[in-house]
Design an enzyme around this catalytic site. Structure first.
Site, PDB file in Angstrom:
ATOM      1  N   HIS A  68     -26.655  -2.083   1.709  1.00  0.00           N
ATOM      2  CA  HIS A  68     -25.732  -2.171   0.570  1.00  0.00           C
ATOM      3  C   HIS A  68     -25.171  -3.579   0.453  1.00  0.00           C
ATOM      4  CE1 HIS A  68     -22.310   0.138  -1.689  1.00  0.00           C
ATOM      5  NE2 HIS A  68     -22.424  -1.095  -2.159  1.00  0.00           N
ATOM      6  N   LEU A  71     -26.228  -9.027  -4.578  1.00  0.00           N
ATOM      7  CA  LEU A  71     -26.748 -10.404  -4.666  1.00  0.00           C
ATOM      8  C   LEU A  71     -26.458 -11.017  -6.034  1.00  0.00           C
ATOM      9  CD1 LEU A  71     -30.135 -10.081  -2.716  1.00  0.00           C
ATOM     10  CD2 LEU A  71     -27.901 -10.821  -1.875  1.00  0.00           C
ATOM     11  N   ASP A 160     -23.740   2.326  -8.178  1.00  0.00           N
ATOM     12  CA  ASP A 160     -22.649   1.788  -7.360  1.00  0.00           C
ATOM     13  C   ASP A 160     -21.670   0.955  -8.182  1.00  0.00           C
ATOM     14  OD1 ASP A 160     -21.280   1.351  -4.888  1.00  0.00           O
ATOM     15  OD2 ASP A 160     -21.977  -0.708  -5.000  1.00  0.00           O
ATOM     16  N   HIS A 240     -20.426   3.697   1.563  1.00  0.00           N
ATOM     17  CA  HIS A 240     -19.088   3.304   2.041  1.00  0.00           C
ATOM     18  C   HIS A 240     -18.052   4.410   2.123  1.00  0.00           C
ATOM     19  CE1 HIS A 240     -18.518   3.093  -2.282  1.00  0.00           C
ATOM     20  NE2 HIS A 240     -19.094   1.927  -2.417  1.00  0.00           N
ATOM     21  N   ASP A 320     -21.628  -3.749   2.195  1.00  0.00           N
ATOM     22  CA  ASP A 320     -21.070  -3.783   0.838  1.00  0.00           C
ATOM     23  C   ASP A 320     -20.622  -5.213   0.508  1.00  0.00           C
ATOM     24  OD1 ASP A 320     -20.254  -3.122  -1.707  1.00  0.00           O
ATOM     25  OD2 ASP A 320     -18.514  -1.949  -1.086  1.00  0.00           O
TER      26      ASP A 320
HETATM   27 ZN   LIG Z   1     -19.468   1.022  -4.201  1.00  0.00          ZN
END
Ligand SMILES: [Zn+2]
Length: 440
Positions: A68, A71, A160, A240, A320
């Site tokens: 996770h 970029l 996400d 997460h 993350d």
């Molecule tokens: Zn997230």
């Protein structure tokens, strides 16, 4: 040919059950052998023209795998690029990263996925696996072309940044995950319950007068996803996790045979909402670098996340990594973009658990290597003979001070600025090539 020997290190490869002093020999980009020191003399005499690195006192492990990270390319190159993000990954010991699709445009199609893969081939320093969206434009209205994206190389699907609000769409997505053979990664947050909160709902939120996100905002989404994964027999991965009850729900679902995996971030394992109040860091409150989604929770949640790592309820640690520009964070707390630039501090921060005897080093390595690799069925995370030589050399006791200006990431947004960390990445190899080196 291109031969490299890492001699005398403590080799930890949880996938193979290896934890011993040994030499790792790399030949032509592949792991050629992992042997005891007794073998070394013979090998040394019979070969020349190769590079030998003395890694005595250091740990040699498979390169880390991050499920996770953000970029930011295409579209948000002021925050990060594939080049800068993978350079940061290399510095953090990560040799494989999976990047989230909340770019601009979002990664909705096979050609979007193909673009990232080819851009990473040109400018990336480590292996990059794109994650495609679940819904087109992450708008939550219509499913993306998941099977096409899987064929083009997407390793998972995620909206996400937000949950898939529609129960019906999530049910369809999980059903499709079986066909695509790839997991659905949910950012578990009921948007209505979260109610635009910016910190954990609790004492610190009250103290600082900031709007709180209740734990239930996450837990209701986790429970919903687990019910749907069970019904569809789909493949679910929960991003997460941040609360104690979320971990309990996953643990129970696994016991019932639901096909679920889960990750936790270094910051949710080591930081609490006290950091927002400045208590943990001794710095002023309202540091926008502590704003993250889901929010930093309380100490009981933190302890439960750690327990989940120890008993297998949680499969992987994922960064993350969420780089932002200075402007994104130079504002009121509740206006700040959520996220922490985390690739370069992950190992040093996580080593606090090892130095504090809360987690042993082999288990930490497992949670950064074969744990995540298995969750997304990636061919990575081991030093098996014949595997690509993706290797990290770690110095567990080297101390350093976090200087965000020296981050390779464009994102300098870290609440750890100025912190002393003990645990350093000395060397990172991808396919036998050095992509990062910090000499002793
Ligand atoms: Zn997230």
């Amino acid at each position: 040919m291109n031969k490299l020997r890492l001699i005398g290190g403590r080799v930890i490869d949880p996938h193979q059950g290896i934890d011993e002093i040994a030499d790792v020999v790399i030949d032509d980009g592949l792991i050629a052998s992992v042997g005891t020191r007794a073998d070394r003399g013979r090998q040394r005499e019979s070969s020349n023209g190769e590079r030998t690195i003395d890694v005595r006192g250091l740990v040699v492990a498979p390169g880390f795998v991050d499920l996770h990270c953000h970029l930011r390319e295409p579209g948000f190159e002021d925050k990060e690029t594939i080049a800068s993000g993978t350079r940061a990954a290399a510095a953090g010991g990560f040799t494989t990263v999976c990047c989230m699709p909340n770019t601009n445009p979002t990664l909705d199609t096979a050609s979007d996925v193909g673009w990232v893969i080819s851009a990473a081939g040109r400018t990336g320093l480590v292996r990059v696996h794109p994650i495609g969206t679940i819904t087109k434009g992450q708008k939550g209205a219509e499913l993306s072309e998941m099977a096409d994206m899987a064929a083009a190389g997407a390793v998972a699907f995620s909206d996400d940044g937000r949950s898939v609000d529609s129960n019906l769409l999530m049910r369809h997505a999980l059903a499709y995950s079986r066909i695509a053979g790839r997991p659905i990664v949910d950012h578990c947050e009921d948007a209505v319950l979260a109610d635009c909160g910016v910190v954990h709902e609790g004492r610190v939120a009250s103290l600082l007068g900031l709007r709180g996100v209740p734990s239930e905002a996450e837990e209701i989404a986790v429970a919903r996803d687990l019910v749907l994964a069970r019904a569809t027999q789909g493949r679910l991965h929960l991003a997460h996790l941040s609360t104690a009850a979320s971990v309990d729900l996953v643990r129970e679902a696994k016991a019932r045979g639901v096909r679920v995996t889960a990750e936790v971030t270094p910051h949710h394992l080591l930081l609490t909402d006290d950091w927002v109040a400045g208590n943990g860091s001794g710095r002023p409150p309202y540091d926008t670098n502590c704003r993250v989604s889901p929010p930093l929770r309380g100490n009981e949640d933190r302890a439960a996340l750690l327990a989940g790592l120890l008993d297998g309820a949680i499969d992987a640690i994922a960064t993350d990594h969420a780089p932002h520009t200075v402007v994104d964070k130079d504002c009121e707390f509740d206006q700040a973009a959520p996220g922490i630039s985390g690739l370069e501090t992950a190992f040093g921060l996580l080593m606090r658990l090892v130095h504090g005897s809360q987690l042993d080093l082999p288990r930490l390595v497992r949670l950064l290597t074969i744990g995540p690799a298995r969750a997304f069925a990636l061919n990575a995370g081991s030093l098996e003979i014949g595997a690509p030589a993706d290797v990290v050399v770690l110095d567990p006791s080297a101390e350093w001070t976090v200087d965000v200006e020296r981050f390779y990431s464009k994102g300098k947004n870290s609440p750890l600025a100025g912190e002393r960390l003990r645990g350093m990445v000395r060397l990172t190899l991808v396919g036998g090539q050095v992509v990062h080196e910090t000499p002793r």
